[in-house]
Design a protein around this motif. Structure first.
Motif, PDB file in Angstrom:
ATOM      1  N   ILE A 107     -13.561 -25.036   3.927  1.00  0.00           N
ATOM      2  CA  ILE A 107     -13.440 -23.493   3.870  1.00  0.00           C
ATOM      3  C   ILE A 107     -12.319 -23.055   3.079  1.00  0.00           C
ATOM      4  O   ILE A 107     -12.129 -22.022   2.552  1.00  0.00           O
ATOM      5  N   ALA A 108     -11.037 -23.657   3.266  1.00  0.00           N
ATOM      6  CA  ALA A 108      -9.758 -23.338   2.608  1.00  0.00           C
ATOM      7  C   ALA A 108      -9.903 -23.289   1.266  1.00  0.00           C
ATOM      8  O   ALA A 108      -9.432 -22.631   0.311  1.00  0.00           O
ATOM      9  N   MET A 109     -10.740 -24.381   0.614  1.00  0.00           N
ATOM     10  CA  MET A 109     -11.069 -24.611  -0.680  1.00  0.00           C
ATOM     11  C   MET A 109     -11.810 -23.593  -1.225  1.00  0.00           C
ATOM     12  O   MET A 109     -11.576 -23.004  -2.354  1.00  0.00           O
ATOM     13  N   ALA A 110     -12.866 -23.381  -0.544  1.00  0.00           N
ATOM     14  CA  ALA A 110     -13.748 -22.171  -1.181  1.00  0.00           C
ATOM     15  C   ALA A 110     -13.112 -20.866  -1.091  1.00  0.00           C
ATOM     16  O   ALA A 110     -13.037 -20.121  -2.348  1.00  0.00           O
ATOM     17  N   THR A 111     -12.274 -20.736  -0.030  1.00  0.00           N
ATOM     18  CA  THR A 111     -11.419 -19.184   0.019  1.00  0.00           C
ATOM     19  C   THR A 111     -10.291 -19.454  -1.184  1.00  0.00           C
ATOM     20  O   THR A 111     -10.117 -18.292  -1.942  1.00  0.00           O
ATOM     21  N   GLY A 112      -9.809 -20.502  -1.235  1.00  0.00           N
ATOM     22  CA  GLY A 112      -8.961 -20.522  -2.572  1.00  0.00           C
ATOM     23  C   GLY A 112      -9.632 -20.443  -4.058  1.00  0.00           C
ATOM     24  O   GLY A 112      -8.932 -19.511  -4.871  1.00  0.00           O
ATOM     25  N   ALA A 113     -10.567 -20.860  -3.996  1.00  0.00           N
ATOM     26  CA  ALA A 113     -11.362 -20.724  -5.295  1.00  0.00           C
ATOM     27  C   ALA A 113     -11.671 -19.246  -5.474  1.00  0.00           C
ATOM     28  O   ALA A 113     -11.643 -18.720  -6.697  1.00  0.00           O
ATOM     29  N   ILE A 114     -11.985 -18.560  -4.510  1.00  0.00           N
ATOM     30  CA  ILE A 114     -12.594 -17.153  -4.670  1.00  0.00           C
ATOM     31  C   ILE A 114     -10.977 -16.419  -4.902  1.00  0.00           C
ATOM     32  O   ILE A 114     -11.212 -15.433  -5.928  1.00  0.00           O
ATOM     33  N   ASN A 115      -9.972 -16.463  -4.269  1.00  0.00           N
ATOM     34  CA  ASN A 115      -8.790 -16.029  -4.732  1.00  0.00           C
ATOM     35  C   ASN A 115      -8.009 -16.312  -5.955  1.00  0.00           C
ATOM     36  O   ASN A 115      -7.434 -15.393  -6.320  1.00  0.00           O
ATOM     37  N   GLN A 116      -8.469 -17.485  -6.587  1.00  0.00           N
ATOM     38  CA  GLN A 116      -7.874 -17.902  -7.780  1.00  0.00           C
ATOM     39  C   GLN A 116      -8.765 -17.690  -8.839  1.00  0.00           C
ATOM     40  O   GLN A 116      -8.472 -18.552  -9.745  1.00  0.00           O
ATOM     41  N   SER A 117      -9.755 -17.047  -8.671  1.00  0.00           N
ATOM     42  CA  SER A 117     -10.787 -16.741  -9.873  1.00  0.00           C
ATOM     43  C   SER A 117     -11.190 -15.404  -9.886  1.00  0.00           C
ATOM     44  O   SER A 117     -10.821 -14.412  -8.918  1.00  0.00           O
ATOM     45  N   HIS A 118     -12.136 -15.173 -10.596  1.00  0.00           N
ATOM     46  CA  HIS A 118     -12.864 -13.870 -10.867  1.00  0.00           C
ATOM     47  C   HIS A 118     -14.247 -13.838 -10.451  1.00  0.00           C
ATOM     48  O   HIS A 118     -15.197 -12.934 -11.023  1.00  0.00           O
ATOM     49  N   ALA A 119     -14.456 -15.134  -9.848  1.00  0.00           N
ATOM     50  CA  ALA A 119     -15.916 -15.178  -9.232  1.00  0.00           C
ATOM     51  C   ALA A 119     -16.127 -14.247  -8.116  1.00  0.00           C
ATOM     52  O   ALA A 119     -15.473 -13.868  -7.269  1.00  0.00           O
ATOM     53  N   ASP A 120     -17.549 -14.023  -8.234  1.00  0.00           N
ATOM     54  CA  ASP A 120     -18.105 -13.617  -7.111  1.00  0.00           C
ATOM     55  C   ASP A 120     -18.470 -14.394  -5.819  1.00  0.00           C
ATOM     56  O   ASP A 120     -18.636 -14.054  -4.760  1.00  0.00           O
ATOM     57  N   ILE A 121     -18.710 -15.613  -6.195  1.00  0.00           N
ATOM     58  CA  ILE A 121     -19.150 -16.653  -5.399  1.00  0.00           C
ATOM     59  C   ILE A 121     -18.570 -17.921  -5.577  1.00  0.00           C
ATOM     60  O   ILE A 121     -18.273 -18.198  -7.032  1.00  0.00           O
ATOM     61  N   ALA A 122     -17.724 -18.628  -4.705  1.00  0.00           N
ATOM     62  CA  ALA A 122     -17.564 -19.976  -4.887  1.00  0.00           C
ATOM     63  C   ALA A 122     -17.940 -20.941  -3.698  1.00  0.00           C
ATOM     64  O   ALA A 122     -18.096 -20.676  -2.687  1.00  0.00           O
ATOM     65  N   LEU A 123     -18.237 -22.247  -4.543  1.00  0.00           N
ATOM     66  CA  LEU A 123     -18.575 -23.214  -3.882  1.00  0.00           C
ATOM     67  C   LEU A 123     -17.727 -24.329  -3.763  1.00  0.00           C
ATOM     68  O   LEU A 123     -17.119 -24.878  -4.787  1.00  0.00           O
ATOM     69  N   ALA A 124     -17.184 -24.935  -2.451  1.00  0.00           N
ATOM     70  CA  ALA A 124     -16.440 -25.934  -2.317  1.00  0.00           C
ATOM     71  C   ALA A 124     -16.998 -27.265  -1.831  1.00  0.00           C
ATOM     72  O   ALA A 124     -17.825 -27.255  -1.083  1.00  0.00           O
ATOM     73  N   VAL A 125     -16.546 -28.381  -2.302  1.00  0.00           N
ATOM     74  CA  VAL A 125     -17.294 -29.750  -1.771  1.00  0.00           C
ATOM     75  C   VAL A 125     -16.051 -30.650  -1.775  1.00  0.00           C
ATOM     76  O   VAL A 125     -15.368 -30.781  -2.403  1.00  0.00           O
ATOM     77  N   THR A 126     -16.273 -31.314  -0.584  1.00  0.00           N
ATOM     78  CA  THR A 126     -15.216 -32.586  -0.221  1.00  0.00           C
ATOM     79  C   THR A 126     -15.702 -33.559   0.724  1.00  0.00           C
ATOM     80  O   THR A 126     -16.283 -32.942   1.628  1.00  0.00           O
ATOM     81  N   GLY A 127     -15.648 -34.833   0.269  1.00  0.00           N
ATOM     82  CA  GLY A 127     -16.410 -35.719   1.052  1.00  0.00           C
ATOM     83  C   GLY A 127     -16.017 -37.248   0.745  1.00  0.00           C
ATOM     84  O   GLY A 127     -15.053 -37.608  -0.331  1.00  0.00           O
ATOM     85  N   TYR A 128     -16.597 -38.206   1.104  1.00  0.00           N
ATOM     86  CA  TYR A 128     -16.569 -39.619   0.608  1.00  0.00           C
ATOM     87  C   TYR A 128     -17.659 -39.821   0.101  1.00  0.00           C
ATOM     88  O   TYR A 128     -18.963 -40.163   0.579  1.00  0.00           O
ATOM     89  N   ALA A 129     -18.056 -39.920  -1.113  1.00  0.00           N
ATOM     90  CA  ALA A 129     -18.992 -40.333  -1.857  1.00  0.00           C
ATOM     91  C   ALA A 129     -19.443 -41.842  -1.826  1.00  0.00           C
ATOM     92  O   ALA A 129     -20.486 -42.182  -1.915  1.00  0.00           O
ATOM     93  N   GLY A 130     -18.225 -42.497  -1.880  1.00  0.00           N
ATOM     94  CA  GLY A 130     -18.225 -44.050  -1.694  1.00  0.00           C
ATOM     95  C   GLY A 130     -17.960 -44.427  -0.369  1.00  0.00           C
ATOM     96  O   GLY A 130     -18.495 -43.786   0.533  1.00  0.00           O
TER      97      GLY A 130
END
Length: 189
Positions: A107-130
């Motif tokens: 959630i903090a990543m998505a909010t940060g991406a909105i705040n640090q861009s000119h985007a209307d929508i931001a998607l964030a993803v974090t996880g363990y792919a392996g």
């Protein structure tokens, strides 16, 4: 137009398909990206991504669809804890308390991406792919999708220990679905 396929060999592009990633991605993922981008163009919406476990794969997909990539405003590849803090303004204390792979950090990543861009929508993803660290769940991925001036939606997926590639492809599918839902929610009249 020719591009390189997953084996590094020349491959003929198939119309508007995601040329760089073709044929590695399922057609449904490519179609979802095309639909999202064309819908964003029609609604004059811009999107951004903040990616950890996908390492920029989503941004690559969204900039690979010819004729619609201008809907993609920017992408943040924030693989390390430091990059999440420096580029997106995620508090280090939050990462230390919750873990980099958590609902709160997504959630903090998505909010940060909105705040640090000119985007209307931001998607964030974090996880363990392996594999995951001891005590953590392999294949756990947290998603957050933020809209400028709107709520942030969270989702988590439990892919299991199926390998990096399959987890990352599954992650793309969920990310595209969440962004499309957000586009419909903020569609301009």
């Amino acid at each position: 137009m020719k591009g390189l396929n997953a084996k590094g060999m020349n491959a003929q592009s198939d119309g508007n398909r995601a040329e760089t990633l073709y044929p590695a991605l399922p057609a449904a993922i490519e179609k979802a990206a095309e639909t999202l981008l064309h819908t964003c163009c029609a609604q004059e919406l811009r999107i951004a991504t903040a990616e950890s476990c996908t390492g920029g794969l989503l941004a690559s997909l969204l900039t690979d669809v010819e004729g619609a990539s201008h809907a993609f405003e920017r992408g943040f590849v924030v693989y390390s804890k430091e990059s999440k803090c420096e580029l997106l303004g995620v508090a280090r204390a939050r990462i230390d308390a919750c873990g980099a792979v958590s609902r709160e950090v997504a959630i903090a990543m998505a909010t940060g991406a909105i705040n640090q861009s000119h985007a209307d929508i931001a998607l964030a993803v974090t996880g363990y792919a392996g594999s995951a660290p001891p005590g953590q769940e392999a294949g756990l991925v947290h998603f957050a999708c933020a809209s400028k001036g709107g709520a942030v939606e969270h989702r988590e997926a439990h892919f299991g220990n199926i390998g990096r590639g399959p987890v990352r492809i599954g992650t793309l599918g969920i990310a595209l679905e969440m962004m499309m839902d957000a586009v419909h929610a903020v569609a301009r009249p």
